[in-house]
Design a protein around this motif. Structure first.
Motif, PDB file in Angstrom:
ATOM      1  N   ASP A 145     -12.841 -14.488 -35.331  1.00  0.00           N
ATOM      2  CA  ASP A 145     -12.603 -15.365 -34.189  1.00  0.00           C
ATOM      3  C   ASP A 145     -12.376 -16.779 -34.715  1.00  0.00           C
ATOM      4  O   ASP A 145     -13.291 -17.444 -35.176  1.00  0.00           O
ATOM      5  CB  ASP A 145     -13.805 -15.330 -33.248  1.00  0.00           C
ATOM      6  N   ARG A 146     -11.112 -17.224 -34.704  1.00  0.00           N
ATOM      7  CA  ARG A 146     -10.700 -18.526 -35.219  1.00  0.00           C
ATOM      8  C   ARG A 146     -10.952 -18.662 -36.715  1.00  0.00           C
ATOM      9  O   ARG A 146     -11.198 -19.750 -37.222  1.00  0.00           O
ATOM     10  CB  ARG A 146     -11.351 -19.671 -34.436  1.00  0.00           C
ATOM     11  N   VAL A 147     -10.837 -17.536 -37.422  1.00  0.00           N
ATOM     12  CA  VAL A 147     -10.893 -17.540 -38.881  1.00  0.00           C
ATOM     13  C   VAL A 147     -10.293 -16.232 -39.384  1.00  0.00           C
ATOM     14  O   VAL A 147     -10.406 -15.196 -38.715  1.00  0.00           O
ATOM     15  CB  VAL A 147     -12.342 -17.692 -39.397  1.00  0.00           C
ATOM     16  N   PRO A 203      -7.577 -21.803 -38.303  1.00  0.00           N
ATOM     17  CA  PRO A 203      -6.330 -22.242 -37.679  1.00  0.00           C
ATOM     18  C   PRO A 203      -6.416 -23.673 -37.152  1.00  0.00           C
ATOM     19  O   PRO A 203      -6.357 -23.927 -35.948  1.00  0.00           O
ATOM     20  CB  PRO A 203      -6.120 -21.228 -36.557  1.00  0.00           C
ATOM     21  N   VAL A 204      -6.528 -24.615 -38.066  1.00  0.00           N
ATOM     22  CA  VAL A 204      -6.521 -26.036 -37.723  1.00  0.00           C
ATOM     23  C   VAL A 204      -5.690 -26.751 -38.777  1.00  0.00           C
ATOM     24  O   VAL A 204      -5.702 -26.370 -39.958  1.00  0.00           O
ATOM     25  CB  VAL A 204      -7.958 -26.616 -37.675  1.00  0.00           C
ATOM     26  N   VAL A 205      -4.942 -27.753 -38.352  1.00  0.00           N
ATOM     27  CA  VAL A 205      -4.159 -28.576 -39.263  1.00  0.00           C
ATOM     28  C   VAL A 205      -4.817 -29.948 -39.329  1.00  0.00           C
ATOM     29  O   VAL A 205      -4.898 -30.652 -38.329  1.00  0.00           O
ATOM     30  CB  VAL A 205      -2.701 -28.705 -38.792  1.00  0.00           C
ATOM     31  N   MET A 206      -5.322 -30.316 -40.500  1.00  0.00           N
ATOM     32  CA  MET A 206      -5.997 -31.607 -40.651  1.00  0.00           C
ATOM     33  C   MET A 206      -5.000 -32.748 -40.811  1.00  0.00           C
ATOM     34  O   MET A 206      -5.267 -33.869 -40.414  1.00  0.00           O
ATOM     35  CB  MET A 206      -6.949 -31.554 -41.844  1.00  0.00           C
ATOM     36  N   GLY A 207      -3.870 -32.466 -41.439  1.00  0.00           N
ATOM     37  CA  GLY A 207      -2.836 -33.483 -41.551  1.00  0.00           C
ATOM     38  C   GLY A 207      -2.976 -34.406 -42.736  1.00  0.00           C
ATOM     39  O   GLY A 207      -1.994 -34.859 -43.300  1.00  0.00           O
ATOM     40  N   ILE A 220     -13.620 -22.505 -47.441  1.00  0.00           N
ATOM     41  CA  ILE A 220     -13.183 -22.504 -46.046  1.00  0.00           C
ATOM     42  C   ILE A 220     -12.130 -23.601 -45.954  1.00  0.00           C
ATOM     43  O   ILE A 220     -12.422 -24.770 -46.243  1.00  0.00           O
ATOM     44  CB  ILE A 220     -14.358 -22.786 -45.096  1.00  0.00           C
ATOM     45  N   THR A 221     -10.894 -23.237 -45.591  1.00  0.00           N
ATOM     46  CA  THR A 221      -9.821 -24.221 -45.614  1.00  0.00           C
ATOM     47  C   THR A 221      -9.061 -24.274 -44.298  1.00  0.00           C
ATOM     48  O   THR A 221      -9.048 -23.321 -43.522  1.00  0.00           O
ATOM     49  CB  THR A 221      -8.798 -23.923 -46.729  1.00  0.00           C
ATOM     50  N   SER A 222      -8.399 -25.417 -44.086  1.00  0.00           N
ATOM     51  CA  SER A 222      -7.464 -25.571 -42.970  1.00  0.00           C
ATOM     52  C   SER A 222      -6.135 -24.914 -43.337  1.00  0.00           C
ATOM     53  O   SER A 222      -5.914 -24.529 -44.497  1.00  0.00           O
ATOM     54  CB  SER A 222      -7.243 -27.058 -42.687  1.00  0.00           C
ATOM     55  N   LEU A 223      -5.229 -24.809 -42.360  1.00  0.00           N
ATOM     56  CA  LEU A 223      -3.917 -24.224 -42.631  1.00  0.00           C
ATOM     57  C   LEU A 223      -3.128 -25.033 -43.649  1.00  0.00           C
ATOM     58  O   LEU A 223      -2.296 -24.478 -44.377  1.00  0.00           O
ATOM     59  CB  LEU A 223      -3.103 -24.117 -41.336  1.00  0.00           C
ATOM     60  N   ASP A 228     -16.492 -24.287 -37.398  1.00  0.00           N
ATOM     61  CA  ASP A 228     -16.770 -23.860 -36.025  1.00  0.00           C
ATOM     62  C   ASP A 228     -16.998 -22.356 -35.925  1.00  0.00           C
ATOM     63  O   ASP A 228     -17.823 -21.891 -35.135  1.00  0.00           O
ATOM     64  CB  ASP A 228     -15.616 -24.250 -35.100  1.00  0.00           C
ATOM     65  N   TRP A 229     -16.253 -21.574 -36.723  1.00  0.00           N
ATOM     66  CA  TRP A 229     -16.354 -20.111 -36.614  1.00  0.00           C
ATOM     67  C   TRP A 229     -17.722 -19.587 -37.009  1.00  0.00           C
ATOM     68  O   TRP A 229     -18.094 -18.470 -36.642  1.00  0.00           O
ATOM     69  CB  TRP A 229     -15.272 -19.445 -37.480  1.00  0.00           C
ATOM     70  N   LEU A 230     -18.489 -20.410 -37.722  1.00  0.00           N
ATOM     71  CA  LEU A 230     -19.837 -19.990 -38.108  1.00  0.00           C
ATOM     72  C   LEU A 230     -20.815 -20.032 -36.938  1.00  0.00           C
ATOM     73  O   LEU A 230     -21.942 -19.537 -37.052  1.00  0.00           O
ATOM     74  CB  LEU A 230     -20.356 -20.873 -39.244  1.00  0.00           C
ATOM     75  N   GLN A 231     -20.391 -20.614 -35.811  1.00  0.00           N
ATOM     76  CA  GLN A 231     -21.290 -20.734 -34.665  1.00  0.00           C
ATOM     77  C   GLN A 231     -20.645 -20.295 -33.351  1.00  0.00           C
ATOM     78  O   GLN A 231     -21.163 -20.603 -32.286  1.00  0.00           O
ATOM     79  CB  GLN A 231     -21.784 -22.183 -34.538  1.00  0.00           C
ATOM     80  N   ASN A 232     -19.510 -19.595 -33.396  1.00  0.00           N
ATOM     81  CA  ASN A 232     -18.838 -19.264 -32.143  1.00  0.00           C
ATOM     82  C   ASN A 232     -18.953 -17.791 -31.758  1.00  0.00           C
ATOM     83  O   ASN A 232     -18.260 -17.326 -30.856  1.00  0.00           O
ATOM     84  CB  ASN A 232     -17.356 -19.681 -32.199  1.00  0.00           C
ATOM     85  N   GLY A 233     -19.840 -17.029 -32.417  1.00  0.00           N
ATOM     86  CA  GLY A 233     -19.974 -15.610 -32.121  1.00  0.00           C
ATOM     87  C   GLY A 233     -21.306 -15.258 -31.500  1.00  0.00           C
ATOM     88  O   GLY A 233     -22.193 -16.104 -31.351  1.00  0.00           O
ATOM     89  N   GLU A 234     -21.451 -13.983 -31.152  1.00  0.00           N
ATOM     90  CA  GLU A 234     -22.660 -13.537 -30.466  1.00  0.00           C
ATOM     91  C   GLU A 234     -23.687 -12.886 -31.380  1.00  0.00           C
ATOM     92  O   GLU A 234     -24.795 -12.571 -30.949  1.00  0.00           O
ATOM     93  CB  GLU A 234     -22.286 -12.544 -29.352  1.00  0.00           C
TER      94      GLU A 234
END
Length: 202
Positions: free
Chosen positions: A189-191, A158-162, A9-12, A28-34
């Motif tokens: 969703d966000r992945v 879709p996150v940039v860690m920098g 699982i990686t950032s952009l 986060d995507w592992l816990q944002n669904g129904e």
């Protein structure tokens, strides 16, 4: 014959963790669904968007063994002797953790001290015709450079860690490695779930 697949699982910008080994928003995507699912080991539950459910189930059910390095093993505390995906684990290390081994005599963990190639050979023996999953950037990079990988599976967030000291693969010792077009591309969703074949003819 089993496939050897590097998974992360990686950032952009390619990181799997920050400098302090924290993961920020990567999971986060592992816990944002129904849709609620229990992990194979039953140690916790995930809540996935419907688009990710089939991909998750297919991946988890295909696995025969996990290969990782000592750093990930230590950060995870050896998963208390039972990996979350409920599969055997092969750990590449210079120093097997003697006290941990004594404390977990029934844990399906194998510690290999003579290199990645030997670890993959042992993992294939354990996995049979199921997938050998390689995780952890250092081990994945060595497998890529040695021509041991068949695929690379990325859950792209879709996150940039920098910044961070945990890029997936990291710095290669040789030239760039060109992968094939993705054979899997699922928008969650966000992945985004991606699977790339490795061209071994290079």
């Amino acid at each position: 014959m089993s496939k050897v697949v590097a998974q992360a699982i990686t950032s952009l910008d390619g990181y799997v963790a920050k400098a302090d080994n924290s993961i920020g928003h990567l999971f986060d995507w592992l816990q944002n669904g129904e849709v609620e699912l229990s992990t194979p080991a039953g140690d916790f539950r995930v809540h996935l968007a419907p688009q990710s459910v089939e991909h998750w189930r297919g991946w988890a059910s295909s696995l025969g063994v996990l290969v990782c390095g000592r750093t990930l093993f230590d950060v995870a505390g050896g998963w208390n002797g039972r990996h979350t995906l409920d599969i055997p684990v092969v750990v590449v290390t210079h120093r097997p953790p003697a006290e941990w081994i004594d404390a977990h005599p029934d844990a399906p963990f194998t510690f290999v001290t003579d290199g990645v190639e030997t670890a993959i050979e042992r993992a294939k023996e354990i996995a049979g015709d199921r997938v050998v999953a390689v995780t952890g950037g250092t081990i994945a990079r060595q497998c890529l450079e040695l021509g041991l990988l068949d695929e690379v599976a990325i859950d792209l967030v879709p996150v940039v860690m920098g910044a961070g000291n945990r890029p997936f693969f990291g710095e290669l010792s040789a030239e760039d490695v060109l992968l094939g077009n993705p054979t899997t591309c699922i928008q969650g969703d966000r992945v985004t779930h991606l699977v790339f074949p490795v061209d071994k003819s290079q």
